[in-house]
Design a protein around this motif. Structure first.
Motif, mmCIF file in Angstrom:
data_model
loop_
_atom_site.group_PDB
_atom_site.id
_atom_site.type_symbol
_atom_site.label_atom_id
_atom_site.label_comp_id
_atom_site.label_asym_id
_atom_site.label_seq_id
_atom_site.Cartn_x
_atom_site.Cartn_y
_atom_site.Cartn_z
ATOM 1 N N LEU A 89 0.851 -1.182 0.000
ATOM 2 C CA LEU A 89 0.000 0.000 0.000
ATOM 3 C C LEU A 89 0.887 1.233 0.000
ATOM 4 C CD1 LEU A 89 -2.645 -1.055 2.666
ATOM 5 C CD2 LEU A 89 -2.914 -1.074 0.181
ATOM 6 N N ILE A 90 0.498 2.228 -0.784
ATOM 7 C CA ILE A 90 1.229 3.490 -0.866
ATOM 8 C C ILE A 90 0.315 4.598 -0.369
ATOM 9 C CG2 ILE A 90 2.413 5.103 -2.397
ATOM 10 C CD1 ILE A 90 2.848 2.765 -4.331
ATOM 11 N N ASN A 91 0.729 5.275 0.678
ATOM 12 C CA ASN A 91 -0.102 6.340 1.254
ATOM 13 C C ASN A 91 0.010 7.580 0.374
ATOM 14 O OD1 ASN A 91 -1.728 7.802 2.942
ATOM 15 N ND2 ASN A 91 -0.142 8.176 4.478
ATOM 16 N N ASN A 92 -0.805 7.623 -0.654
ATOM 17 C CA ASN A 92 -0.778 8.703 -1.639
ATOM 18 C C ASN A 92 -2.195 8.917 -2.154
ATOM 19 O OD1 ASN A 92 -0.452 10.158 -4.192
ATOM 20 N ND2 ASN A 92 1.733 9.737 -3.973
ATOM 21 N N PRO A 93 -2.692 10.135 -2.167
ATOM 22 C CA PRO A 93 -4.082 10.379 -2.582
ATOM 23 C C PRO A 93 -4.323 10.194 -4.073
ATOM 24 C CG PRO A 93 -2.978 12.465 -2.173
ATOM 25 C CD PRO A 93 -2.043 11.386 -1.712
ATOM 26 N N GLN A 94 -3.263 10.174 -4.890
ATOM 27 C CA GLN A 94 -3.460 9.969 -6.324
ATOM 28 C C GLN A 94 -3.826 8.515 -6.597
ATOM 29 O OE1 GLN A 94 -0.375 9.376 -9.604
ATOM 30 N NE2 GLN A 94 -0.733 11.587 -9.748
ATOM 31 N N PRO A 95 -4.912 8.235 -7.319
ATOM 32 C CA PRO A 95 -5.262 6.848 -7.621
ATOM 33 C C PRO A 95 -4.300 6.269 -8.651
ATOM 34 C CG PRO A 95 -6.721 8.343 -8.786
ATOM 35 C CD PRO A 95 -5.861 9.199 -7.899
ATOM 36 N N VAL A 229 -5.341 11.577 -11.771
ATOM 37 C CA VAL A 229 -3.949 11.938 -12.042
ATOM 38 C C VAL A 229 -3.852 13.391 -12.506
ATOM 39 C CG1 VAL A 229 -2.048 11.531 -13.663
ATOM 40 C CG2 VAL A 229 -3.110 9.604 -12.475
ATOM 41 N N GLU A 230 -4.836 13.836 -13.265
ATOM 42 C CA GLU A 230 -4.824 15.211 -13.774
ATOM 43 C C GLU A 230 -4.887 16.246 -12.657
ATOM 44 O OE1 GLU A 230 -7.508 16.259 -16.858
ATOM 45 O OE2 GLU A 230 -7.346 14.323 -17.873
ATOM 46 N N HIS A 231 -5.552 15.895 -11.564
ATOM 47 C CA HIS A 231 -5.831 16.895 -10.532
ATOM 48 C C HIS A 231 -5.086 16.655 -9.222
ATOM 49 C CE1 HIS A 231 -9.458 16.970 -13.191
ATOM 50 N NE2 HIS A 231 -9.232 18.270 -13.092
ATOM 51 N N ILE A 232 -4.466 15.484 -9.058
ATOM 52 C CA ILE A 232 -3.801 15.170 -7.786
ATOM 53 C C ILE A 232 -2.310 14.981 -8.027
ATOM 54 C CG2 ILE A 232 -3.696 13.597 -5.825
ATOM 55 C CD1 ILE A 232 -6.609 12.862 -6.386
ATOM 56 N N HIS A 233 -1.514 15.794 -7.368
ATOM 57 C CA HIS A 233 -0.057 15.764 -7.524
ATOM 58 C C HIS A 233 0.518 14.536 -6.821
ATOM 59 C CE1 HIS A 233 3.911 17.466 -8.191
ATOM 60 N NE2 HIS A 233 4.190 17.349 -6.906
ATOM 61 N N ASN A 234 1.540 13.936 -7.423
ATOM 62 C CA ASN A 234 2.220 12.782 -6.851
ATOM 63 C C ASN A 234 3.698 13.132 -6.681
ATOM 64 O OD1 ASN A 234 3.459 10.308 -6.284
ATOM 65 N ND2 ASN A 234 2.018 9.153 -7.545
ATOM 66 N N LEU A 252 2.658 11.314 -13.850
ATOM 67 C CA LEU A 252 3.243 12.645 -13.989
ATOM 68 C C LEU A 252 2.338 13.624 -14.708
ATOM 69 C CD1 LEU A 252 6.874 11.621 -14.992
ATOM 70 C CD2 LEU A 252 5.941 12.024 -12.706
ATOM 71 N N SER A 253 1.377 13.124 -15.466
ATOM 72 C CA SER A 253 0.521 14.028 -16.226
ATOM 73 C C SER A 253 -0.781 13.323 -16.578
ATOM 74 C CB SER A 253 1.212 14.492 -17.511
ATOM 75 O OG SER A 253 1.367 13.410 -18.407
ATOM 76 N N GLY A 254 -1.774 14.128 -16.957
ATOM 77 C CA GLY A 254 -3.041 13.570 -17.404
ATOM 78 C C GLY A 254 -3.079 13.500 -18.907
ATOM 79 N N GLU A 255 -2.056 12.922 -19.507
ATOM 80 C CA GLU A 255 -1.941 12.909 -20.957
ATOM 81 C C GLU A 255 -3.090 12.137 -21.593
ATOM 82 O OE1 GLU A 255 1.789 12.439 -24.055
ATOM 83 O OE2 GLU A 255 1.861 11.577 -22.054
ATOM 84 N N LYS A 256 -3.706 12.713 -22.614
ATOM 85 C CA LYS A 256 -4.868 12.106 -23.235
ATOM 86 C C LYS A 256 -4.611 11.652 -24.664
ATOM 87 C CE LYS A 256 -8.277 14.736 -20.560
ATOM 88 N NZ LYS A 256 -9.420 15.665 -20.624
ATOM 89 N N MET A 257 -3.456 11.977 -25.222
ATOM 90 C CA MET A 257 -3.207 11.677 -26.629
ATOM 91 C C MET A 257 -2.002 10.766 -26.793
ATOM 92 S SD MET A 257 -3.728 15.422 -28.363
ATOM 93 C CE MET A 257 -3.391 14.747 -29.989
ATOM 94 N N ASP A 258 -2.088 9.825 -27.724
ATOM 95 C CA ASP A 258 -0.923 9.047 -28.107
ATOM 96 C C ASP A 258 0.036 9.978 -28.833
ATOM 97 O OD1 ASP A 258 -1.347 6.425 -27.227
ATOM 98 O OD2 ASP A 258 -2.743 6.038 -28.868
ATOM 99 N N ASN A 259 1.299 9.929 -28.480
ATOM 100 C CA ASN A 259 2.298 10.660 -29.226
ATOM 101 C C ASN A 259 3.646 10.005 -29.043
ATOM 102 O OD1 ASN A 259 3.830 12.008 -26.948
ATOM 103 N ND2 ASN A 259 1.777 12.807 -26.551
ATOM 104 N N LEU A 260 4.633 10.500 -29.746
ATOM 105 C CA LEU A 260 5.942 9.879 -29.771
ATOM 106 C C LEU A 260 6.589 9.828 -28.401
ATOM 107 C CD1 LEU A 260 8.280 8.731 -31.493
ATOM 108 C CD2 LEU A 260 9.077 11.087 -31.802
#
Length: 324
Positions: A89-95, A229-234, A252-260
């Motif tokens: 278990l990791i005590n971190n609010p980010q899911p 992930v988009e709204h909760i810092h880790n 690290l980010s709420g990335e929504k697009m496939d890219n290189l």
């Protein structure tokens, strides 16, 4: 194929270490880098999983500290034909969640407190099934070694910066070689993470759906995790970016697009693939009959209502999840 990929990764990383070492310190720098790379390879194979868990302050759980989650993973492991992994278990609010370990016999799965607080029992089961799929596919070895070595490569950039200020350095390319090493090292670390094929996430999604029996459980979970992930810092992930590719969603980010430059497929594309599986019949009389969902229907008393108990039980006994 997984062992071949691991061997190729180690060989490539060793060559990269030697090349940057040569740019920094000539032949002597290359020899030193070779020794360091060899030591890192051996150390990473046996200890990288422990290092990654420590980086994220993961605490081992058992049936007494997180009984419902522990029993869920034990049943999903049985569905997958895997030995019971260690549970952290990791005590971190980010899911979020990840799996690690050099083989199924030495595997571990880790989930954040945010994952258990924000997701339903079914969604948690989908996520844990996905992580067990990584274990079954032997993805965890190459993922964990990559995390360790990518971090080490980034450190070479710092060494290059240090040696760059020394006029007596032995670089055969002079300051240009030092500058190239400073630029190439962090970029190489990023490329190594991208070298771990993003298709493994699709494969783990599919196998995870088969293990739990319901593709839409994981699809729903991915949507919630991406939003979290988009709204909760880790901060732990930010301090250890080389481990980002290990998580079910990039922390690290709420990335929504496939890219290189993405370490993960776009979440929307993963959800679409899981919806296709559900539409094909999995979870509705298809392969789902062999998974977690069917066993819950057949033996409801043996399957917890969630990793923290049912709604009523949660309100009475577990107001904050498996930690009381």
């Amino acid at each position: 194929m997984n062992y071949f990929r691991t061997a190729m990764l180690l060989a490539g990383m060793t060559a990269l270490f030697m090349g940057i070492g040569f740019m920094i310190g000539g032949q002597s720098g290359m020899v030193i880098a070779l020794v360091i790379a060899a030591a890192m390879n051996v150390f990473s194979y046996w200890n990288s999983d422990k290092m990654v868990l420590k980086m994220h302050n993961a605490q081992e759980a058992d049936e007494s500290t997180a009984p419902e989650l522990f029993r869920m993973i034990r049943q999903l492991s049985a569905n997958a034909g895997l030995p019971m992994p260690k549970v952290y278990l990791i005590n971190n609010p980010q899911p979020n969640a990840f799996a690690t370990g050099r083989n199924p016999e030495n595997a571990a799965v880790a989930a954040t407190t945010g994952l258990l607080d924000m997701l339903t029992m079914e969604e948690v089961a989908g996520v844990m099934a996905h992580e067990l799929a990584h274990v079954k596919n032997h993805d965890t070895l190459i993922m964990t070694i990559t995390a360790t070595l990518a971090g080490a490569i980034s450190m070479l950039g710092n060494f290059a910066f240090f040696f760059g200020g020394n006029r007596n350095n032995n670089s055969p390319f002079g300051f240009v070689g030092i500058l190239v090493a400073m630029i190439v090292a962090p970029m190489a670390a990023m490329l190594v993470q991208m070298a771990i094929s993003r298709t493994r996430e699709y494969a783990a999604d599919r196998m995870g759906a088969e293990i739990c029996g319901q593709p839409l459980w994981l699809a729903s979970a991915l949507g919630k995790i991406a939003g979290g992930v988009e709204h909760i810092h880790n901060p732990d992930a930010e301090h250890n970016p080389a481990t980002a590719h290990m998580f079910i969603i990039n922390p690290l980010s709420g990335e929504k697009m496939d890219n290189l430059f993405s370490t993960h497929p776009a979440t929307v594309n993963r959800i679409a693939e899981l919806q296709k599986l559900a539409n094909s019949g999995m979870g509705a009389g298809g392969m789902g009959n062999d998974g977690y969902a069917a066993r819950r229907d057949e033996h409801p008393e043996s399957v917890p209502a969630g990793p923290w108990g049912g709604v009523q039980q949660r309100e009475q006994k577990h107001p904050r999840g498996p930690w009381g």
